[in-house]
Write an enzyme that holds these catalytic residues in place. Structure first.
Site, PDB file in Angstrom:
ATOM      1  N   GLY A  10      39.600  -3.791  13.036  1.00 30.75           N
ATOM      2  CA  GLY A  10      38.979  -4.975  13.634  1.00 30.75           C
ATOM      3  C   GLY A  10      39.409  -6.222  12.892  1.00 30.75           C
ATOM      4  N   GLY A  11      40.650  -6.204  12.378  1.00 29.90           N
ATOM      5  CA  GLY A  11      41.124  -7.243  11.479  1.00 29.90           C
ATOM      6  C   GLY A  11      41.377  -8.590  12.116  1.00 29.90           C
ATOM      7  N   GLY A  16      37.081 -10.052  10.270  1.00 31.51           N
ATOM      8  CA  GLY A  16      38.427  -9.727   9.805  1.00 31.51           C
ATOM      9  C   GLY A  16      39.221 -10.989   9.488  1.00 31.51           C
ATOM     10  N   TYR A 145      24.095   0.618  20.840  1.00 34.25           N
ATOM     11  CA  TYR A 145      24.853   0.124  19.691  1.00 34.25           C
ATOM     12  C   TYR A 145      24.161   0.515  18.385  1.00 34.25           C
ATOM     13  CZ  TYR A 145      27.108  -3.316  16.605  1.00 34.25           C
ATOM     14  OH  TYR A 145      27.776  -3.932  15.580  1.00 34.25           O
ATOM     15  N   LYS A 149      25.571   2.890  15.247  1.00 33.59           N
ATOM     16  CA  LYS A 149      25.745   2.344  13.902  1.00 33.59           C
ATOM     17  C   LYS A 149      24.916   3.101  12.862  1.00 33.59           C
ATOM     18  CE  LYS A 149      28.653  -1.155  14.197  1.00 33.59           C
ATOM     19  NZ  LYS A 149      29.884  -1.193  13.394  1.00 33.59           N
ATOM     20  N   HIS A 188      27.464 -13.875  21.056  1.00 35.21           N
ATOM     21  CA  HIS A 188      26.204 -13.951  20.329  1.00 35.21           C
ATOM     22  C   HIS A 188      25.675 -15.396  20.410  1.00 35.21           C
ATOM     23  CE1 HIS A 188      27.642 -10.118  18.551  1.00 35.21           C
ATOM     24  NE2 HIS A 188      26.353  -9.839  18.645  1.00 35.21           N
ATOM     25  N   ASP A 279      13.838 -13.703  25.234  1.00 35.88           N
ATOM     26  CA  ASP A 279      14.033 -14.138  23.850  1.00 35.88           C
ATOM     27  C   ASP A 279      14.633 -13.055  22.956  1.00 35.88           C
ATOM     28  OD1 ASP A 279      13.303 -16.805  23.665  1.00 35.88           O
ATOM     29  OD2 ASP A 279      11.173 -16.373  23.389  1.00 35.88           O
TER      30      ASP A 279
END
Length: 328
Positions: A10-11, A16, A145, A149, A188, A279
């Site tokens: 994910g650089g 990254g 997700y 994780k 986000h 929210d």
């Protein structure tokens, strides 16, 4: 110390790129700089689909990493997480399982994976700390997700116990900075608001923020987090995860963020909140006590200063930033 090859999966993403920036701008041999015997590889998804074990192995065979910072993941904002729970669960399980197993089979000296504060139970006592990850189901909005994780932490312990692997993980709060994902449908909160505010200024329209503006969040500037990952790579060898975050006293409300973005963008039009929009979680403060106990002290970039850097980068790089706009 023998020559080291550090592979960042994910650089080319937000974190990254921040690690690459720090490695290239800090003095060689300094606390956060590149060491003289290090080679850093910032791999993108175009070099191999990490959901595929064969392609993951080929990446490891190509670079023969001694150290891995594993950032690759399928990520998205609140609404994308809610819509594609199975995809987020499955793709991330596959990516993580392949990277962890390749790190084991290729005898990688050390692996740090990136988790997120959203892995925590929805009903948890605050502040969150490293011992509360598995204490109940995560918030429904990022169910897929979060479970994927959490499994990384489970696997880290299993690889350590069965094979003695030096695998660990970091838990940051929401990250922001240059090279963020500004695609409005799945960005986000900070990059989404920055992009919306920029468009409102450009088009002379209203700037509308979804929700009440009351929820509180901790945010970490990507370049600060990059330094903490480099510190972890060199100094932190415990299998137990560690929260890499600003202090819980640094929480900011969505309204405070929006106000700061309006100021940074120089927006002077109409600005309001759409209280019909969800929210998400009201707050999820995390404690950075363990981090400060280990690192001693760390100078975080003040929020408004970091936001100014991020907004300036976005405006200057609008034509090439990840905005979802079709490039000519």
């Amino acid at each position: 110390m023998a020559a080291a090859v550090v592979l960042v999966t994910g650089g080319t993403g937000l974190l990254g790129k921040a690690i690459q920036y720090i490695i290239e701008t800090e003095p060689v041999g300094s606390k956060y700089g590149k060491l003289p015997n290090e080679t850093w590889i910032f791999a993108s998804s175009s070099e191999g689909d990490l959901r595929d074990p064969e392609q993951t192995n080929k990446l490891y065979e190509k670079y023969k990493p001694t150290h891995v910072i594993h950032l690759a993941a399928l990520v998205g904002g609140l609404f994308r997480n809610m819509k594609y729970k199975l995809t987020f669960l499955r793709d991330n399980i596959l990516i993580n399982d392949n990277v962890l197993h390749a790190s084991y089979t290729h005898k990688t000296t050390k692996l740090i994976s990136c988790l997120s504060t959203c892995v925590y139970p929805d009903k948890a006592e605050y502040p969150l700390d490293e011992n509360k990850i598995h204490g109940g189901p995560p918030h429904e909005s990022n169910f897929g997700y979060s479970h994927a994780k959490r499994l990384v932490d489970v696997q880290n312990h299993a690889y350590r116990e069965e094979f003695g692997c030096n695998f660990t993980s970091a838990i940051p709060p929401s990250i922001f900075g240059p090279h963020d994902n500004y695609v409005l449908e799945d960005a986000h909160v900070i990059p989404a608001l920055v992009h919306r505010c920029y468009l409102a200024k450009k088009n002379g329209t209203s700037f509308i923020v979804g929700g009440t503006g009351k929820p509180l969040r901790q945010f970490i500037f990507s370049r600060d987090l990059a330094k903490l990952f480099i510190w972890m790579l060199r100094e932190y060898d415990d299998v137990e995860p560690i929260i890499l975050s600003v202090g819980e006293e640094e929480e900011v409300s969505i309204k405070e963020i929006a106000d700061a973005i309006v100021k940074a963008v120089g927006f002077e039009g109409h600005y309001s909140f759409d209280t019909n929009k969800a929210d998400g979680q009201f707050r999820k403060p995390a404690s950075n006590k363990k981090l400060l106990d280990h690192i001693g002290s760390f100078q975080f970039t003040p929020f408004e200063q970091a936001l100014d850097i991020s907004v300036k980068w976005f405006i200057e790089n609008y034509d090439t930033a990840r905005t979802g706009n079709k490039k000519a």
